[in-house]
Scaffold this active site. Sequence first.
Site, PDB file in Angstrom:
ATOM      1  N   LYS A  88      -3.119  -1.209  14.251  1.00 28.39           N
ATOM      2  CA  LYS A  88      -2.262  -0.215  14.910  1.00 28.39           C
ATOM      3  C   LYS A  88      -2.651  -0.059  16.384  1.00 28.39           C
ATOM      4  O   LYS A  88      -3.823  -0.041  16.732  1.00 28.39           O
ATOM      5  CB  LYS A  88      -2.358   1.114  14.155  1.00 28.39           C
ATOM      6  CG  LYS A  88      -1.476   1.074  12.903  1.00 28.39           C
ATOM      7  CD  LYS A  88      -1.548   2.326  12.098  1.00 28.39           C
ATOM      8  CE  LYS A  88      -2.891   2.430  11.438  1.00 28.39           C
ATOM      9  NZ  LYS A  88      -3.020   1.592  10.234  1.00 28.39           N
ATOM     10  N   GLU A 137       0.831  -1.214   0.000  1.00 31.48           N
ATOM     11  CA  GLU A 137       0.000   0.000   0.000  1.00 31.48           C
ATOM     12  C   GLU A 137       0.864   1.263   0.000  1.00 31.48           C
ATOM     13  O   GLU A 137       2.054   1.232   0.324  1.00 31.48           O
ATOM     14  CB  GLU A 137      -0.942   0.002   1.203  1.00 31.48           C
ATOM     15  CG  GLU A 137      -0.211  -0.067   2.529  1.00 31.48           C
ATOM     16  CD  GLU A 137      -0.882   0.749   3.606  1.00 31.48           C
ATOM     17  OE1 GLU A 137      -1.349   1.874   3.324  1.00 31.48           O
ATOM     18  OE2 GLU A 137      -0.919   0.263   4.744  1.00 31.48           O
TER      19      GLU A 137
HETATM   20  N1  PSU Z   1       0.148   0.618   8.555  1.00 30.00           N
HETATM   21  C1  PSU Z   1       1.172   1.408   9.001  1.00 30.00           C
HETATM   22  N2  PSU Z   1       0.998   2.768   8.910  1.00 30.00           N
HETATM   23  C2  PSU Z   1      -0.131   3.339   8.332  1.00 30.00           C
HETATM   24  C3  PSU Z   1      -1.186   2.503   7.840  1.00 30.00           C
HETATM   25  C4  PSU Z   1      -0.978   1.152   7.991  1.00 30.00           C
HETATM   26  O1  PSU Z   1       2.191   0.886   9.500  1.00 30.00           O
HETATM   27  O2  PSU Z   1      -0.204   4.562   8.235  1.00 30.00           O
HETATM   28  C5  PSU Z   1      -2.435   3.122   7.181  1.00 30.00           C
HETATM   29  C6  PSU Z   1      -3.093   2.065   6.300  1.00 30.00           C
HETATM   30  O3  PSU Z   1      -3.161   2.605   5.000  1.00 30.00           O
HETATM   31  C7  PSU Z   1      -4.480   1.890   6.867  1.00 30.00           C
HETATM   32  C8  PSU Z   1      -4.768   3.254   7.394  1.00 30.00           C
HETATM   33  O4  PSU Z   1      -5.405   1.447   5.908  1.00 30.00           O
HETATM   34  O5  PSU Z   1      -3.502   3.571   8.029  1.00 30.00           O
HETATM   35  C9  PSU Z   1      -5.965   3.268   8.306  1.00 30.00           C
HETATM   36  O6  PSU Z   1      -6.484   4.557   8.329  1.00 30.00           O
HETATM   37  P1  PSU Z   1      -7.964   4.846   8.922  1.00 30.00           P
HETATM   38  O7  PSU Z   1      -7.846   4.518  10.376  1.00 30.00           O
HETATM   39  O8  PSU Z   1      -8.186   6.331   8.674  1.00 30.00           O
HETATM   40  O9  PSU Z   1      -8.916   3.976   8.180  1.00 30.00           O
END
Ligand code: PSU
Length: 301
Positions: A157, A26
């Site tokens: 996370k 990604e």
């Molecule tokens: N994994 C990481 N760092 C990130 C992300 C994933 O180590 O920044 C990103 C991914 O793209 C994931 C997003 O889909 O954070 C989630 O964001 P939200 O909580 O706004 O859906």
Amino acid sequence: MVEILFTVSEEVRAAIAGGRAVVALESTLLAHGLPWPENLEVGRAAEAAVRAEGAVPATVAVLRGALTIGVDGAALERIARGEFVKAGQADLAPAVATGRDAATTVSATAFAAARAGIALFATGGIGGVHRGDTGDVSSDLATLAREPVTVVSAGAKAVLDLPRTVEMLETLGVLVLGYGTSEFPAFYTRSSGIPLEHRVDDPAGAAAVILARRALGDRGGVLIVNPIPAEDALDTGEIREAISAALASAARGGIGGKALTPHLLASVARATGGKSLAANRALVLNNCRIAARIAVALAGV
Ligand code: PSU
Ligand code: MN
């Protein structure tokens, strides 16, 4: 028209057509999860880690309106430097329609990988249920339930509400497989105390489960959770404090929506003096290696 706006690089196209191992990566974690210039270095190192295991990397992003599977080096640098917006699955069509640049989250990347016929996808940590009662739940979870892709991550996370995230995955029917663990990992640390029912211990074991799911006709996604290597893990107490401080600062600043996850990751990086960035890098590369090994195992059957 649609063909032009869905671009698969020559190398990735040839690998898919030849039944060879491919791993999708990604771009939001580069554009919004890590600071410049570490983000570019991690993007390059992630692709190299996939190649070192004998698979072809396919970094995904929307480049001037084209959903691109397998961006080149120049585009990778633009993603890391640029002002790319963050696009989840639902944001793809507007980005394509208006010819914009956009970094893809786990949901957008899993969707793109499925369209291209790529079975494996590596990231750092998926999005999930945020803490508190805002109702902020990442679209990563719903996409994982729908798309026949296996995502390798270090859990969700740690800034999230992990127990509720695991419950939601179960509700949605996403198979969560521990990789060498019987516990849901906590991103920067190896354990969360949340038990997992299913585990595999090697690439062949993971491939067997993925194949069984396909054979059963289950079209949903699989989440393989691979703990950060012990030598790279952060101290549990230190990370807990950093996360509390980050959550408090987000609340004070009224930060929400798409800005919340990037804000939390950046404040955790500040609070740990950059240690969280090193851990993030290590866990991403570790996930790339395992995803590539599983892709190779799947391609070999
Ligand atoms: N994994 C990481 N760092 C990130 C992300 C994933 O180590 O920044 C990103 C991914 O793209 C994931 C997003 O889909 O954070 C989630 O964001 P939200 O909580 O706004 O859906
Ligand atoms: Mn959200």
